[in-house]
Design a protein around this motif. Structure first.
Motif, PDB file in Angstrom:
ATOM      1  N   UNK A 381       8.691 -21.580 -68.778  1.00 18.03           N
ATOM      2  CA  UNK A 381       8.133 -21.786 -67.442  1.00 18.03           C
ATOM      3  C   UNK A 381       6.739 -21.164 -67.389  1.00 18.03           C
ATOM      4  N   UNK A 382       5.704 -22.007 -67.384  1.00 17.94           N
ATOM      5  CA  UNK A 382       4.320 -21.540 -67.357  1.00 17.94           C
ATOM      6  C   UNK A 382       3.884 -21.283 -65.922  1.00 17.94           C
ATOM      7  N   UNK A 383       3.034 -20.294 -65.760  1.00 21.06           N
ATOM      8  CA  UNK A 383       2.596 -19.927 -64.420  1.00 21.06           C
ATOM      9  C   UNK A 383       1.534 -20.825 -63.840  1.00 21.06           C
ATOM     10  N   UNK A 384       0.771 -21.521 -64.702  1.00 19.16           N
ATOM     11  CA  UNK A 384      -0.286 -22.387 -64.184  1.00 19.16           C
ATOM     12  C   UNK A 384      -0.493 -23.573 -65.115  1.00 19.16           C
ATOM     13  N   UNK A 385      -1.286 -24.537 -64.645  1.00 19.03           N
ATOM     14  CA  UNK A 385      -1.446 -25.773 -65.403  1.00 19.03           C
ATOM     15  C   UNK A 385      -2.185 -25.573 -66.719  1.00 19.03           C
ATOM     16  N   UNK A 429       4.287 -13.391 -63.870  1.00 17.69           N
ATOM     17  CA  UNK A 429       5.285 -12.628 -63.135  1.00 17.69           C
ATOM     18  C   UNK A 429       5.544 -13.259 -61.781  1.00 17.69           C
ATOM     19  N   UNK A 430       6.746 -13.052 -61.296  1.00 20.24           N
ATOM     20  CA  UNK A 430       7.088 -13.510 -59.951  1.00 20.24           C
ATOM     21  C   UNK A 430       6.626 -12.467 -58.948  1.00 20.24           C
ATOM     22  N   UNK A 431       5.765 -12.878 -58.026  1.00 14.28           N
ATOM     23  CA  UNK A 431       5.245 -11.945 -57.033  1.00 14.28           C
ATOM     24  C   UNK A 431       6.372 -11.432 -56.143  1.00 14.28           C
ATOM     25  N   UNK A 432       6.415 -10.116 -55.878  1.00 13.21           N
ATOM     26  CA  UNK A 432       7.455  -9.570 -54.999  1.00 13.21           C
ATOM     27  C   UNK A 432       7.460 -10.287 -53.646  1.00 13.21           C
ATOM     28  N   UNK A 433       8.649 -10.625 -53.207  1.00 14.80           N
ATOM     29  CA  UNK A 433       8.789 -11.301 -51.915  1.00 14.80           C
ATOM     30  C   UNK A 433       8.626 -12.803 -51.979  1.00 14.80           C
TER      31      UNK A 433
END
Length: 484
Positions: A381-385, A429-433
């Protein structure tokens, strides 16, 4: 003939340097989008991805092959801007000076070295300016067809062309000649533009107008910075030495009685600038309109130089040489990647062309941390294109599966199948919240990417983690989607 020599040299330099760095993150995205042809994408109309598909199909799926399209667009832009100089009465000297100034300006070098939506915009805005000036000078309404065709193609590349059209419309309404508005050819030109634009608009409407969402995010996130930097960047983008030239172009139609018909173009530039300041748009959005102003200003500046003394001409020559050297350093890949630090302070785009194979190596090392028995159901799972495009291009030779990303149009090309219930190799990373923090849990670090020479680009320092998805991909995907 002299303009032909300029474009031949331009083509030679751009071609020789086109493979020196690697793909830009946006180019990787265009290559991926071009393999999925459509009438639109989340953040752009289709022309640039289509050009990427055509260029790589004809010349090879490499940075050099892709950038043939950028080189051709750059050559065409120089020719069209030189024709604008001729249209406004410039002789061979003015046409040659305009061609040289266009080809060597920082912004033009930067966006014709690589393929970007801005690359095509330069040409399309210049064509609209040329056809519009021909219409205003001759009063021949048939030129509305050419204006409409160029505007329709502009809408198929980037909707910023609406700013140019509104600026020119206001210019004609204020300064004339208004007679060009009183002809049925205007309606015909609008019809041509509408036919070309219709599939793109319909695609956006059927997908909830995602480009407007992206534009709103740019204004919200960067609007204040864009407004603060707007005026300084207008002075720097082409080259400081060209500022007196395009200012002379702004003033010339009002001062030269024989060019009063061209005042609409001079009015369009400040109108576009005001619109961009109000919208919080990026400062470079208005740069394509500076090129026709350079063409307008070339003749009076050359006359002024002819009247000045030897010392003034010598100082001007020194200033030109310094600015050309700076433009080349900023816009072209002439320094080793390890020496890019000072360049990135002015132009960050070269940094986004370095390190993608190494990034794929880092991800491959993280993928190897997944037990072999679990890889058949695991997901990258990539964070951006940019990350997703790099892994789609460089991943197969490293044994990596198809990557997924909820970013921009990659979100439309997902989600992963629900049968992939194994570990998630999360890049970033998954941002908190955020929804991602709730849906992707149990993360443990398995690596960190370092760009070559610790280069300061967007991927340097990005973390890789192995995580668990708490819901099926089909239900999690709409919540994971993001546009920024």
């Amino acid at each position: 003939m002299p303009v032909g020599i300029v474009v031949a040299l331009q083509a030679g330099v751009l071609t020789a340097l086109s493979g020196r760095y690697g793909f830009h993150r946006d180019e990787l995205y265009f290559v991926a989008a071009g393999k999925r042809p459509d009438w639109g994408y989340v953040d752009q109309p289709p022309i640039t991805p289509w050009l990427a598909r055509a260029s790589t199909a004809l010349f090879g799926e490499t940075p050099m092959g892709l950038r043939v399209a950028a080189t051709l667009l750059g050559i065409a832009t120089v020719v069209v801007v030189a024709l604008i100089a001729r249209e406004v009465g410039g002789g061979r000297g003015a046409q040659l000076a305009t061609a040289i100034a266009t080809a060597l300006s920082s912004y033009v070098l930067a966006v014709t070295h690589m393929l970007a939506t801005n690359t095509a915009d330069l040409l399309l805005w210049s064509l609209i300016a040329l056809f519009g000036l021909r219409l205003l000078r001759t009063g021949d309404g048939r030129w509305w067809l050419a204006v409409g065709a160029a505007a329709g193609l502009g809408m198929m590349n980037k909707w910023l062309v609406l700013l140019l059209l509104s600026g020119l419309a206001i210019g004609v309404a204020v300064a004339g000649p208004r007679g060009v508005l009183r002809t049925w050819w205007l309606a015909a030109g609008i019809g041509v533009a509408a036919v070309l634009t219709a599939p793109v608009v319909l695609w956006q409407a059927s997908h909830g107008w995602p480009m407007l969402t992206v534009a709103g995010g740019i204004s919200e996130d960067d609007g204040v910075e864009n407004r603060v930097l707007f005026v300084p960047m207008q002075l720097l983008y082409l080259s400081p030495v060209l500022v007196p030239v395009w200012i002379a172009g702004l003033a010339r139609p009002s001062r030269d009685a024989g060019l009063r018909w061209a005042r609409a173009l001079a009015i369009a530039y400040p109108v576009v600038c005001v619109e961009l300041l109000a919208l919080g748009g990026k400062p470079y959005y208005s740069v394509p309109l500076l090129l026709p102003l350079v063409a307008l200003g070339a003749e009076p500046v050359l006359r002024w130089l002819a009247r000045t003394g030897t010392v003034a001409r010598a100082l001007t020559g020194v200033a030109v040489a310094v600015c050309v050297a700076a433009s080349v350093l900023i816009g072209l890949p002439v320094v080793p990647p390890t020496a890019l630090g000072p360049v990135l302070a002015v132009n960050k785009e070269p940094g986004e062309q370095v390190g993608w194979p190494e990034f794929a190596d880092t991800v491959a090392a993280g993928w190897a941390r997944i037990p072999a028995t679990e890889r058949d159901t695991a997901v990258i799972l990539a964070g951006n294109y940019g990350e997703a495009g790099a892994l789609e291009y460089y991943g197969p030779e490293r044994g990596l599966p198809q990557p997924y990303s909820p970013h921009m149009s990659y979100a439309d090309w997902g989600p992963p199948p629900d049968r992939l219930v194994g570990p998630v190799l999360l890049i970033g990373r998954a941002e908190p919240g955020s929804p991602a923090a709730r849906l992707i849990t149990g993360c443990r670090p398995v690596g960190m990417h370092r760009a070559p020479a610790n280069l300061d680009n967007d991927e340097n320092g990005v973390r890789l983690s192995l995580c668990t998805l708490t819901e099926p991909w089909s239900t999690a995907w709409p919540q994971l989607r993001h546009f920024y």
